[in-house]
Scaffold this motif. Sequence first.
Motif, PDB file in Angstrom:
ATOM      1  N   ASN A  14     -18.960 -18.542  14.681  1.00  0.00           N
ATOM      2  CA  ASN A  14     -17.693 -19.382  14.593  1.00  0.00           C
ATOM      3  C   ASN A  14     -16.646 -18.653  14.760  1.00  0.00           C
ATOM      4  O   ASN A  14     -15.441 -19.066  14.916  1.00  0.00           O
ATOM      5  CB  ASN A  14     -17.523 -20.031  13.222  1.00  0.00           C
ATOM      6  N   PHE A  15     -16.658 -17.034  15.070  1.00  0.00           N
ATOM      7  CA  PHE A  15     -15.904 -16.246  15.240  1.00  0.00           C
ATOM      8  C   PHE A  15     -15.883 -15.557  16.489  1.00  0.00           C
ATOM      9  O   PHE A  15     -15.296 -14.441  16.701  1.00  0.00           O
ATOM     10  CB  PHE A  15     -15.618 -15.264  13.919  1.00  0.00           C
ATOM     11  N   TRP A  16     -16.735 -16.012  17.446  1.00  0.00           N
ATOM     12  CA  TRP A  16     -16.959 -15.085  18.684  1.00  0.00           C
ATOM     13  C   TRP A  16     -15.781 -15.059  19.494  1.00  0.00           C
ATOM     14  O   TRP A  16     -15.804 -13.844  20.225  1.00  0.00           O
ATOM     15  CB  TRP A  16     -18.182 -15.652  19.484  1.00  0.00           C
ATOM     16  N   ALA A  17     -14.844 -15.927  19.540  1.00  0.00           N
ATOM     17  CA  ALA A  17     -13.669 -15.909  20.606  1.00  0.00           C
ATOM     18  C   ALA A  17     -12.593 -14.767  20.036  1.00  0.00           C
ATOM     19  O   ALA A  17     -12.112 -14.094  20.692  1.00  0.00           O
ATOM     20  CB  ALA A  17     -13.292 -17.332  20.744  1.00  0.00           C
ATOM     21  N   PRO A  18     -12.401 -14.968  18.623  1.00  0.00           N
ATOM     22  CA  PRO A  18     -11.539 -13.915  18.154  1.00  0.00           C
ATOM     23  C   PRO A  18     -12.148 -12.521  18.203  1.00  0.00           C
ATOM     24  O   PRO A  18     -11.160 -11.641  18.550  1.00  0.00           O
ATOM     25  CB  PRO A  18     -11.324 -14.451  16.661  1.00  0.00           C
ATOM     26  N   ALA A 248      -4.179 -20.851  16.773  1.00  0.00           N
ATOM     27  CA  ALA A 248      -3.876 -22.312  16.572  1.00  0.00           C
ATOM     28  C   ALA A 248      -3.047 -22.987  17.998  1.00  0.00           C
ATOM     29  O   ALA A 248      -2.422 -22.200  18.577  1.00  0.00           O
ATOM     30  CB  ALA A 248      -3.130 -22.726  15.578  1.00  0.00           C
ATOM     31  N   LEU A 249      -3.240 -24.068  18.387  1.00  0.00           N
ATOM     32  CA  LEU A 249      -2.773 -24.597  19.671  1.00  0.00           C
ATOM     33  C   LEU A 249      -1.293 -24.621  19.562  1.00  0.00           C
ATOM     34  O   LEU A 249      -0.570 -24.469  20.742  1.00  0.00           O
ATOM     35  CB  LEU A 249      -3.090 -25.951  20.014  1.00  0.00           C
ATOM     36  N   TRP A 250      -0.613 -24.771  18.306  1.00  0.00           N
ATOM     37  CA  TRP A 250       0.904 -24.778  18.221  1.00  0.00           C
ATOM     38  C   TRP A 250       1.549 -23.361  17.965  1.00  0.00           C
ATOM     39  O   TRP A 250       2.592 -23.303  18.025  1.00  0.00           O
ATOM     40  CB  TRP A 250       1.274 -25.834  17.079  1.00  0.00           C
ATOM     41  N   LEU A 271     -11.130 -19.419  27.335  1.00  0.00           N
ATOM     42  CA  LEU A 271     -11.712 -19.171  26.186  1.00  0.00           C
ATOM     43  C   LEU A 271     -10.928 -19.742  24.878  1.00  0.00           C
ATOM     44  O   LEU A 271     -11.457 -20.354  23.808  1.00  0.00           O
ATOM     45  CB  LEU A 271     -12.216 -17.621  26.033  1.00  0.00           C
ATOM     46  N   PHE A 272      -9.507 -19.511  25.013  1.00  0.00           N
ATOM     47  CA  PHE A 272      -8.698 -20.067  23.950  1.00  0.00           C
ATOM     48  C   PHE A 272      -8.929 -21.652  23.893  1.00  0.00           C
ATOM     49  O   PHE A 272      -9.022 -22.012  22.682  1.00  0.00           O
ATOM     50  CB  PHE A 272      -7.203 -19.823  24.628  1.00  0.00           C
ATOM     51  N   TYR A 273      -8.815 -22.438  24.907  1.00  0.00           N
ATOM     52  CA  TYR A 273      -9.135 -23.676  24.628  1.00  0.00           C
ATOM     53  C   TYR A 273     -10.674 -24.112  24.288  1.00  0.00           C
ATOM     54  O   TYR A 273     -10.814 -25.086  23.653  1.00  0.00           O
ATOM     55  CB  TYR A 273      -8.550 -24.476  25.976  1.00  0.00           C
ATOM     56  N   ARG A 274     -11.412 -23.361  24.766  1.00  0.00           N
ATOM     57  CA  ARG A 274     -12.869 -23.742  24.430  1.00  0.00           C
ATOM     58  C   ARG A 274     -12.908 -23.444  22.914  1.00  0.00           C
ATOM     59  O   ARG A 274     -13.605 -24.222  22.115  1.00  0.00           O
ATOM     60  CB  ARG A 274     -13.947 -22.959  25.062  1.00  0.00           C
ATOM     61  N   PHE A 275     -12.210 -22.508  22.401  1.00  0.00           N
ATOM     62  CA  PHE A 275     -12.319 -22.201  20.902  1.00  0.00           C
ATOM     63  C   PHE A 275     -11.685 -23.127  20.240  1.00  0.00           C
ATOM     64  O   PHE A 275     -12.420 -23.538  19.011  1.00  0.00           O
ATOM     65  CB  PHE A 275     -11.671 -20.860  20.541  1.00  0.00           C
ATOM     66  N   ALA A 276     -10.484 -23.695  20.663  1.00  0.00           N
ATOM     67  CA  ALA A 276     -10.178 -24.822  20.048  1.00  0.00           C
ATOM     68  C   ALA A 276     -10.756 -25.866  20.036  1.00  0.00           C
ATOM     69  O   ALA A 276     -11.072 -26.737  18.928  1.00  0.00           O
ATOM     70  CB  ALA A 276      -8.744 -25.261  20.878  1.00  0.00           C
ATOM     71  N   ARG A 277     -11.703 -26.385  21.009  1.00  0.00           N
ATOM     72  CA  ARG A 277     -12.611 -27.478  20.834  1.00  0.00           C
ATOM     73  C   ARG A 277     -13.802 -27.193  20.040  1.00  0.00           C
ATOM     74  O   ARG A 277     -13.945 -28.141  19.234  1.00  0.00           O
ATOM     75  CB  ARG A 277     -13.034 -27.703  22.435  1.00  0.00           C
ATOM     76  N   HIS A 278     -14.256 -26.005  20.088  1.00  0.00           N
ATOM     77  CA  HIS A 278     -15.174 -25.543  18.888  1.00  0.00           C
ATOM     78  C   HIS A 278     -14.640 -25.858  17.503  1.00  0.00           C
ATOM     79  O   HIS A 278     -15.321 -26.410  16.751  1.00  0.00           O
ATOM     80  CB  HIS A 278     -15.477 -24.153  19.162  1.00  0.00           C
TER      81      HIS A 278
END
Length: 292
Positions: A14-18, A248-250, A271-278
């Motif tokens: 759950n934290f691969w992108a960060p 966070a998107l905002w 990756l930012f937007y894929r992580f948001a969807r995740h």
Amino acid sequence: MASSLDIVLAFDDNFWAPAYAVMRSICLSTHRRQDLVFHLLHLPLLAEHKRDLEAITGEFGAKIAWHPLDGMELFDVFVADMPASAQWPKVVYARLLLADILPEAVSRVLYLDCDMLVRAPIERLLEADLGGMPLGAVQDSLHPFIMGRRDMRQNSGIFDLADPYFNSGMLVVDLAQWRAIDVKSEVALIAGKGWLDRLYYDQDVLNLVFRNRWHKLDWRWNTMDAHPAHEALDPHILHFTGKNRPWALWAGILRTTAYARWYRHVMTNDLFYRFARHRWGRWWRKRLPFLR
């Protein structure tokens, strides 16, 4: 000059992108990219997420050493009775096993939490003078509240609130001295006193084990609860410990955290937007079990 710059991160899927954002920010902030070795202490990862992390090697020439924790008896036994929560899963305790998991040849290592952004050459931190201590860290910005909890009394029998207390999100570790301390035995002593359920996860444990055995580093190497106002102070490592996170998107629009737009491009837009969807998928699955 060290032949390698060894850095440890510990995370689950759950934290691969960060985790990737931390790694890429390090690579972007140093000329010694090919000296970097990222030791990834991880629970099972989706193949797609592992490929995302491996992109670091192609872009920068850095190395990755994979240390899977799933099925590792040492890890499973060690964390079995450790307190955990949704926010603090048991993978956070992996850092306590650095001396057991990392190769003997690694003499000094930098541990970083995955909710960070690096802006300065990491070798300056890895090569810092630790004053003969086994550990270098930054004093926690909420000291001594974390130690004492409610009314600064809750853990008065465990901590002396006048003692210094460090944040465990960034640790510079002299592994030879760490090994001499035998951290596992120290943790067993703490558990034997019945304190584990009263402690603030691994951070309290580390502060008890290394009481009077750590060197205070400049706050810029772990700037906690990083807000836009911190940008003027030239922080070297931003630590997003508050409720507002840069993924966070905002965040970039409302400027809720320091360097929020910068963070998004370090993580990369894809990756930012894929992580948001995740994250949205996880949120809905928790509330609507039939989606699992």
